[in-house]
Design an enzyme around this catalytic site. Structure first.
Site, PDB file in Angstrom:
ATOM      1  N   LYS A  37     103.323  16.719   1.042  1.00  0.00           N
ATOM      2  CA  LYS A  37     104.675  16.867   0.544  1.00  0.00           C
ATOM      3  C   LYS A  37     105.113  18.320   0.539  1.00  0.00           C
ATOM      4  CE  LYS A  37     103.624  13.229  -2.803  1.00  0.00           C
ATOM      5  NZ  LYS A  37     103.378  13.002  -4.252  1.00  0.00           N
ATOM      6  N   GLY A  38     104.111  19.200   0.492  1.00  0.00           N
ATOM      7  CA  GLY A  38     104.375  20.609   0.218  1.00  0.00           C
ATOM      8  C   GLY A  38     105.263  21.344   1.206  1.00  0.00           C
ATOM      9  N   ASP A  97      94.465  27.048   3.819  1.00  0.00           N
ATOM     10  CA  ASP A  97      93.502  27.639   2.896  1.00  0.00           C
ATOM     11  C   ASP A  97      92.128  27.633   3.580  1.00  0.00           C
ATOM     12  OD1 ASP A  97      92.786  28.534   0.231  1.00  0.00           O
ATOM     13  OD2 ASP A  97      92.015  26.538  -0.170  1.00  0.00           O
ATOM     14  N   ASP A 153     102.486  22.613  -5.229  1.00  0.00           N
ATOM     15  CA  ASP A 153     102.408  21.962  -6.544  1.00  0.00           C
ATOM     16  C   ASP A 153     101.314  22.493  -7.456  1.00  0.00           C
ATOM     17  OD1 ASP A 153     100.247  20.802  -4.989  1.00  0.00           O
ATOM     18  OD2 ASP A 153     100.146  19.233  -6.514  1.00  0.00           O
TER      19      ASP A 153
END
Ligand code: 5GP
Length: 170
Positions: A37-38, A97, A153
């Site tokens: 979703k990010g 990441d 989030d």
């Protein structure tokens, strides 16, 4: 919470990358794929500045750790609706990441025979990389920090924050 990037700075990067993609894919109709979703806010900003025909699609994946540090599996929770065979696909992620998610997603998409895959990420944390993955376009490179806002989030909350903040810094 410390302010890291103002909304305007991120939008500026989305615009720059959109211009580069417009030049690179001139005469083609790429599928600009948002990784839910990010990446939603960055993806929506970026596509506004792509001055060409594009198609938009969405994919939702989750990656899990396998037995060792460098392996894992990626589960597709919501798949792309379009057939990507022979298409130029631009994948837009919120943050890279460890690199696991995109390095696991890449072969899954490659199996479908796209003409090209191009990886864009709003943020990149190269110092946290566990597997070798180099995105093609990076909005901002950051240190080893946990960041929230602009789609990112904190337990599903804070995605709606306008700016990007460092959470819980020592
Ligand atoms: P990777 O598979 O590259 O380790 O991680 C990718 C996913 O981890 C990102 O799509 C994001 O959902 C999550 N993630 C990694 N770093 C951060 C961070 O600093 N903040 C937030 N909110 N999510 C992160």
């Amino acid at each position: 919470m410390r302010l890291l990037f103002k909304h305007e700075e991120i939008v500026e990067r989305a615009k720059d990358i959109a211009k580069q993609l417009t030049n690179r894919f001139k005469g083609k109709t790429p599928i600009v794929l948002c990784v839910l979703k990010g990446a939603c806010p960055f993806h929506s900003e970026m596509i506004k500045y792509m001055d060409m025909d594009i198609e938009v699609d969405y994919i939702h994946v989750s990656s899990y750790m396998g037995g060792t540090e460098s392996t894992g599996i990626v589960k597709i929770k919501k798949d792309i609706e379009q057939d990507i065979q022979g298409r130029d696909v631009i994948i837009v992620e919120d943050i890279v990441d460890t690199g696991r998610t995109l390095s696991l997603l890449k072969p899954l998409l490659m199996e479908r025979g796209p003409s090209s895959l191009t990886f864009v990420t709003m943020l990149d944390k190269p110092s946290k990389r566990v597997v070798d993955f180099v995105p093609d376009y990076v909005g901002k490179t950051i240190d080893d920090l946990f960041v929230i806002g602009f789609g990112l989030d904190l337990d599903e909350k804070c995605r709606n924050l306008k700016d990007i903040y460092v959470y819980n810094e020592d």
